[in-house]
Scaffold this active site. Sequence first.
Site, PDB file in Angstrom:
ATOM      1  N   GLU A   1      84.884 118.105 104.736  1.00 50.52           N
ATOM      2  CA  GLU A   1      85.151 118.417 102.604  1.00 50.52           C
ATOM      3  C   GLU A   1      84.092 119.117 102.930  1.00 50.52           C
ATOM      4  OE1 GLU A   1      84.998 116.173  99.642  1.00 50.52           O
ATOM      5  OE2 GLU A   1      86.829 115.468  99.905  1.00 50.52           O
TER       6      GLU A   1
ATOM      7  N   ARG B   1      94.085 101.294  90.623  1.00 51.07           N
ATOM      8  CA  ARG B   1      93.984 100.178  89.667  1.00 51.07           C
ATOM      9  C   ARG B   1      92.573 100.085  88.568  1.00 51.07           C
ATOM     10  NH1 ARG B   1      88.763 100.328  91.362  1.00 51.07           N
ATOM     11  NH2 ARG B   1      87.928 101.851  93.449  1.00 51.07           N
TER      12      ARG B   1
ATOM     13  N   LYS C   1      92.743 109.498 102.097  1.00 50.41           N
ATOM     14  CA  LYS C   1      92.497 110.445 101.379  1.00 50.41           C
ATOM     15  C   LYS C   1      93.224 111.567 101.891  1.00 50.41           C
ATOM     16  CE  LYS C   1      88.022 108.196 100.774  1.00 50.41           C
ATOM     17  NZ  LYS C   1      87.699 108.082  99.103  1.00 50.41           N
TER      18      LYS C   1
ATOM     19  N   HIS D   1      76.615 106.913  97.268  1.00 50.92           N
ATOM     20  CA  HIS D   1      77.724 106.615  97.395  1.00 50.92           C
ATOM     21  C   HIS D   1      77.935 105.893  96.186  1.00 50.92           C
ATOM     22  CE1 HIS D   1      77.234 110.008  99.423  1.00 50.92           C
ATOM     23  NE2 HIS D   1      76.601 110.035 100.683  1.00 50.92           N
TER      24      HIS D   1
HETATM   25  P1  ADP Z   1      84.377 101.526  91.399  1.00 52.97           P
HETATM   26  O1  ADP Z   1      84.389 103.408  91.507  1.00 52.97           O
HETATM   27  O2  ADP Z   1      85.247 100.852  91.004  1.00 52.97           O
HETATM   28  O3  ADP Z   1      83.260 101.246  91.737  1.00 52.97           O
HETATM   29  P2  ADP Z   1      84.370 101.798  94.316  1.00 52.97           P
HETATM   30  O4  ADP Z   1      85.684 102.319  95.297  1.00 52.97           O
HETATM   31  O5  ADP Z   1      83.412 101.716  94.716  1.00 52.97           O
HETATM   32  O6  ADP Z   1      84.950 101.453  93.016  1.00 52.97           O
HETATM   33  O7  ADP Z   1      84.683 100.072  94.464  1.00 52.97           O
HETATM   34  C1  ADP Z   1      85.364  98.976  93.996  1.00 52.97           C
HETATM   35  C2  ADP Z   1      84.779  97.447  94.216  1.00 52.97           C
HETATM   36  O8  ADP Z   1      85.901  97.808  95.375  1.00 52.97           O
HETATM   37  C3  ADP Z   1      83.750  97.166  94.361  1.00 52.97           C
HETATM   38  O9  ADP Z   1      83.445  95.737  93.909  1.00 52.97           O
HETATM   39  C4  ADP Z   1      83.833  97.232  95.825  1.00 52.97           C
HETATM   40  O10 ADP Z   1      82.500  96.285  96.667  1.00 52.97           O
HETATM   41  C5  ADP Z   1      84.405  97.041  96.523  1.00 52.97           C
HETATM   42  N1  ADP Z   1      85.217  97.554  97.769  1.00 52.97           N
HETATM   43  C6  ADP Z   1      85.490  98.643  97.784  1.00 52.97           C
HETATM   44  N2  ADP Z   1      86.292  99.798  98.378  1.00 52.97           N
HETATM   45  C7  ADP Z   1      86.125  98.340  99.560  1.00 52.97           C
HETATM   46  C8  ADP Z   1      86.335  97.581 101.298  1.00 52.97           C
HETATM   47  N3  ADP Z   1      86.036  98.935 102.392  1.00 52.97           N
HETATM   48  N4  ADP Z   1      85.581  97.013 101.822  1.00 52.97           N
HETATM   49  C9  ADP Z   1      85.084  96.399 100.495  1.00 52.97           C
HETATM   50  N5  ADP Z   1      85.255  96.113  99.902  1.00 52.97           N
HETATM   51  C10 ADP Z   1      85.219  96.962  99.034  1.00 52.97           C
HETATM   52  P1  ADP Z   2      84.518 106.515  97.984  1.00 58.51           P
HETATM   53  O1  ADP Z   2      86.543 106.444  98.730  1.00 58.51           O
HETATM   54  O2  ADP Z   2      83.766 105.889  98.988  1.00 58.51           O
HETATM   55  O3  ADP Z   2      84.400 105.739  96.344  1.00 58.51           O
HETATM   56  P2  ADP Z   2      85.173 108.804  97.367  1.00 58.51           P
HETATM   57  O4  ADP Z   2      85.563 110.125  98.380  1.00 58.51           O
HETATM   58  O5  ADP Z   2      85.467 109.046  96.195  1.00 58.51           O
HETATM   59  O6  ADP Z   2      85.229 107.829  98.580  1.00 58.51           O
HETATM   60  O7  ADP Z   2      82.864 109.599  97.173  1.00 58.51           O
HETATM   61  C1  ADP Z   2      82.243 108.704  97.146  1.00 58.51           C
HETATM   62  C2  ADP Z   2      81.289 109.703  96.412  1.00 58.51           C
HETATM   63  O8  ADP Z   2      81.084 110.257  97.918  1.00 58.51           O
HETATM   64  C3  ADP Z   2      81.323 110.475  95.168  1.00 58.51           C
HETATM   65  O9  ADP Z   2      81.438 109.973  93.892  1.00 58.51           O
HETATM   66  C4  ADP Z   2      80.571 111.392  95.843  1.00 58.51           C
HETATM   67  O10 ADP Z   2      79.099 110.978  95.026  1.00 58.51           O
HETATM   68  C5  ADP Z   2      80.011 111.832  97.061  1.00 58.51           C
HETATM   69  N1  ADP Z   2      81.034 112.461  97.342  1.00 58.51           N
HETATM   70  C6  ADP Z   2      82.340 112.977  98.142  1.00 58.51           C
HETATM   71  N2  ADP Z   2      83.197 113.820  98.258  1.00 58.51           N
HETATM   72  C7  ADP Z   2      82.275 114.849  98.104  1.00 58.51           C
HETATM   73  C8  ADP Z   2      81.774 116.232  98.074  1.00 58.51           C
HETATM   74  N3  ADP Z   2      82.507 116.610  98.781  1.00 58.51           N
HETATM   75  N4  ADP Z   2      80.313 116.940  97.917  1.00 58.51           N
HETATM   76  C9  ADP Z   2      79.108 116.120  97.377  1.00 58.51           C
HETATM   77  N5  ADP Z   2      79.303 114.996  97.438  1.00 58.51           N
HETATM   78  C10 ADP Z   2      80.360 114.153  97.637  1.00 58.51           C
END
Ligand code: ADP
Ligand code: ADP
Length: 626
Positions: free
Chosen positions: A200, A297, A116, A235
């Site tokens: 952040e 993806r 990130k 989240h």
């Molecule tokens: P999306 O927005 O497509 O839901 P996510 O980041 O929540 O994206 O993850 C998509 C899929 O990948 C989900 O099925 C989640 O369980 C799996 N996944 C994502 N990150 C991880 C991780 N670090 N370890 C295991 N599974 C993960």
């Molecule tokens: P992941 O890789 O687990 O999907 P993200 O960076 O996409 O992580 O963040 C997942 C969720 O966390 C976001 O969909 C949002 O709901 C919350 N989030 C992330 N960053 C922020 C932020 N700066 N302020 C408030 N909520 C946040």
Amino acid sequence: MINSLLIANRGEIACRIIRTARQLGIRTVAVYSDADAKAMHVRAADQAVHIGGSQARESYLIGERIIAAAKETGAEAIHPGYGFLSENAEFAQAVIDAGLIWVGPNPDSITAMGLKDAAKERMIAANVPVTPGYLGEDQSPERLQAEADAIGYPVLIKAVAGGGGKGMRRVDAAQHFADALQSCQREAASSFGNTQVLIEKYILSPRHIEVQIFGDRHGNVVHLFERDCSMQRRHQKVIEEAPAPGMSEAARAAVCDAAVKAAKAVNYVGAGTVEFIADASAGLHGDRIWFMEMNTRLQVEHPVTEAITGVDLVEWQLRVASGEPIPLRQDQLSITGHAIEARLYAEDPARGFLPSTGKLEILDFPTNSRVDTGVEAGSVISPYYDPMIAKLIVHGETRDDAIALLRADLSHLTVWPVRTNAGFLFRLLDDADFRRAQLDTGLIERRGEALTIDPLPGAADLTHALYFLEQDPRADTLLITTGLEGFRLNRTPATERAVNVSGERVTFEIDRGPIQSHFQQYRREGDALLVHGGATFRVTPDRTEGGPGGATGDGSILSPMPGRIVSVEVSEGQAVTAGQKLLVLEAMKMEQALTAPFDGVVETLNAVAGAQVQVDTLLVKVSKAD
Ligand code: ADP
Ligand code: ADP
Ligand code: MG
């Protein structure tokens, strides 16, 4: 176009990819673990290869085995789906090095967006607005704390290697920072093997807005508009929709342009999603939407975009991977109607969303929805993988239409005995703020129990259930059970009924305006499943003469409902007389004594004072005195 494809995934996404591949005349190869030997994706594919044990790290995460399976079966290409190896640049490179086609972006693009902090640096350089924060190398707790203080609370600590909602801590005040940092780093170390974090600004009234983008090998990049995924729990997305409610044309243009810029900055090829966080305290504005991360993806929620654009994103992935240009130009893409997806999980909201595993004895999907699933009645939800049962996707002319369709479908969905979040989803759709699109990522958490506890069905619904069970003349009370609770109801006369007999199944439906319930015959004669507000309850006629108590003819005393054992009045081997109190059970805040059905001896005693018991648990067995 490629001729054959191996799908390096399982469950609904493997089935979904196979479906499109089929339509394109592509031969499909599935891979599977021990636990998935009989899984739907295995049967859906033309060919399937066993790749190892049930744990993902023994099968779906072993790149070499998957590549070997592709070689063995002559598959030309590998589609990784989402999760597992989909964002693993080394695996992507290994696929390419093995002379196979990788259905995804260049490994370099995955790497660029993989962490990130590096991704945000790259975006800043490309003039994409990013969430204000600290991305530095200096990871000393003192420095991180100082940066957090400077950004101003609340802040979010994020593991740079995080994903799936893990490795994030919100900190509201300076004195909590050090503890939160430690716990975030611990989780990051164990989940991602990388303790590096970034800080952040925590955006208040946050909305999750993401843009579907697509690139090809001819230098084209288009976007397929945005999705709103603000309905999240811890989240993790629960309900996703497209387009984002309240998005003005100007704000849409700004965020979609930023997404295209982000994709171009990493020479993106294939399907990708650029995630943004919006400060929605005063509506959505282009200058208050910031880049969060890019998922390199296909996304879980891609079907809502397919619904509003009419594009099959998997088809585009396969065409682009085969070297074709993106089938449509930007000016040929437009939004039609409104789509919503709900993720149906095998979990129990009333018990902290604990996964609910086991066999799906009854699984009956509704009709309005596109249902993307990898299971069917008889399938087993195993503890090894994500407990998602299905995604229900509806498409309506307006957002209200889509909500109504999804609501109707959730109220007809029957799943038993595995517990699901369907009731939770149903109530979320009814939430006043959700209805008027007053969305933010904290909504679900603020609602608490109002969303997680399934209200028991009301008298009107039960009256109909009584009708259904009328055929059992011995039943004078009904037992209504959920996974957690149960109660009894006296039989009352009713005046109306609607019956629909199809095959061996009898379905009762009452449509009382906004409330719809439906009943379904269960396997055991006389029992029924009552589907109410998305939740499934079991309705059992109580056949015991002389009041409550689950004694059966052979002297087995089963718990008539879930509850707590208050006291045990007998011991094993003790002689008892008919009607003698054996134990006291507390359920629904009422105590009830379970008594001996006849004179005899306590042969088995499984009850312990203080223990919680489920319905139909054998508590005592009394054997007849000779
Ligand atoms: P999306 O927005 O497509 O839901 P996510 O980041 O929540 O994206 O993850 C998509 C899929 O990948 C989900 O099925 C989640 O369980 C799996 N996944 C994502 N990150 C991880 C991780 N670090 N370890 C295991 N599974 C993960
Ligand atoms: P992941 O890789 O687990 O999907 P993200 O960076 O996409 O992580 O963040 C997942 C969720 O966390 C976001 O969909 C949002 O709901 C919350 N989030 C992330 N960053 C922020 C932020 N700066 N302020 C408030 N909520 C946040
Ligand atoms: Mg994310």
